[in-house]
Design a protein around this motif. Structure first.
Motif, PDB file in Angstrom:
ATOM      1  N   UNK A 180       0.879  -1.178   0.000  1.00 51.62           N
ATOM      2  CA  UNK A 180       0.000   0.000   0.000  1.00 51.62           C
ATOM      3  C   UNK A 180       0.908   1.218   0.000  1.00 51.62           C
ATOM      4  N   UNK A 181       0.381   2.355  -0.435  1.00 47.25           N
ATOM      5  CA  UNK A 181       1.211   3.559  -0.457  1.00 47.25           C
ATOM      6  C   UNK A 181       1.674   3.889   0.962  1.00 47.25           C
ATOM      7  N   UNK A 182       2.977   3.974   1.187  1.00 43.88           N
ATOM      8  CA  UNK A 182       3.446   4.244   2.545  1.00 43.88           C
ATOM      9  C   UNK A 182       3.453   5.736   2.882  1.00 43.88           C
ATOM     10  N   UNK A 183       3.110   6.029   4.119  1.00 44.90           N
ATOM     11  CA  UNK A 183       3.199   7.395   4.649  1.00 44.90           C
ATOM     12  C   UNK A 183       4.229   7.379   5.766  1.00 44.90           C
ATOM     13  N   UNK A 184       5.190   8.267   5.698  1.00 42.40           N
ATOM     14  CA  UNK A 184       6.168   8.393   6.773  1.00 42.40           C
ATOM     15  C   UNK A 184       5.722   9.574   7.624  1.00 42.40           C
ATOM     16  N   UNK A 185       5.333   9.299   8.856  1.00 42.47           N
ATOM     17  CA  UNK A 185       4.680  10.315   9.680  1.00 42.47           C
ATOM     18  C   UNK A 185       5.321  10.484  11.050  1.00 42.47           C
TER      19      UNK A 185
END
Ligand SMILES: Nc1nc2c(ncn2[C@@H]2O[C@H](COP(=O)(O)OP(=O)(O)OP(=O)(O)O)[C@@H](O)[C@H]2O)c(=O)[nH]1
Ligand SMILES: [Mg+2]
Length: 156
Positions: free
Chosen positions: A126-131
């Motif tokens: 899945x599209x990764x989000x770095x948060x």
């Protein structure tokens, strides 16, 4: 993350040690949507019977909640997803849920570790989000996509 995402400080309780969220908590977003905070698993230090009960409630919720449309899967960016999370992502996707793969605590990464942290998240497909809830990094991008999904589903 919930507090950062909603911009409401203290909405969801946080704790120093994992395993404190032991119920399924609903947070209404306007009249038509809700963010649901699920307990963590695996890392939590708790009696085995309680872990089993919580695990069962989570699986039941994820498998049968008919109006569920997405799973925001939070994974510590220093650790990356493990078998349990990869399986959870796969079963969510096979149920037709949208999946947001969120690597948390990005503020804890050295600059040189960031690319590898994102690459590890690709195992979730899945599209990764770095948060970071601490610095706010990635929060706006995630919020925008979650709200876009709410709008899309709400408009049906
Ligand atoms: N540095 C840093 N710390 C964070 C970040 N997000 C959360 N934390 C800290 O991580 C700890 C655990 O946060 P929680 O939100 O309670 O974690 P949780 O996964 O909900 O834990 P349980 O529900 O109790 O299993 C707290 O001390 C938070 O302040 C972040 O982006 N950066
Ligand atoms: Mg929690």
């Amino acid at each position: 993350m919930l507090n950062a995402l909603t911009g409401v400080r203290g909405l969801a309780r946080t704790s120093r040690t994992p395993g404190r969220t032991q119920a399924i908590n609903f947070f209404a977003i306007g009249r038509t949507a809700a963010l649901v905070d699920l307990p963590g698993y695996g890392y939590a230090k708790m009696p085995q019977a309680m872990a089993a009960r919580i695990g069962h409630a989570m699986r039941e919720f994820l498998a049968s909640r008919t109006n569920l449309c997405a799973l925001i899967l939070l994974v510590d960016s220093r650790r990356g997803p493990e078998r349990e999370e990869i399986d959870l992502a796969a079963s969510a996707r096979s149920r037709g849920l949208a999946l947001f793969a969120v690597a948390t605590k990005a503020d804890k990464l050295k600059r040189s570790e960031r690319a590898a942290a994102v690459a590890r998240m690709r195992a979730l497909d899945a599209e990764p989000f770095l948060c970071s809830a601490e610095t706010g990094e990635g929060i706006e991008a995630l919020r925008r996509q979650v709200l876009a999904l709410c709008t899309e589903r709400g408009a049906r």
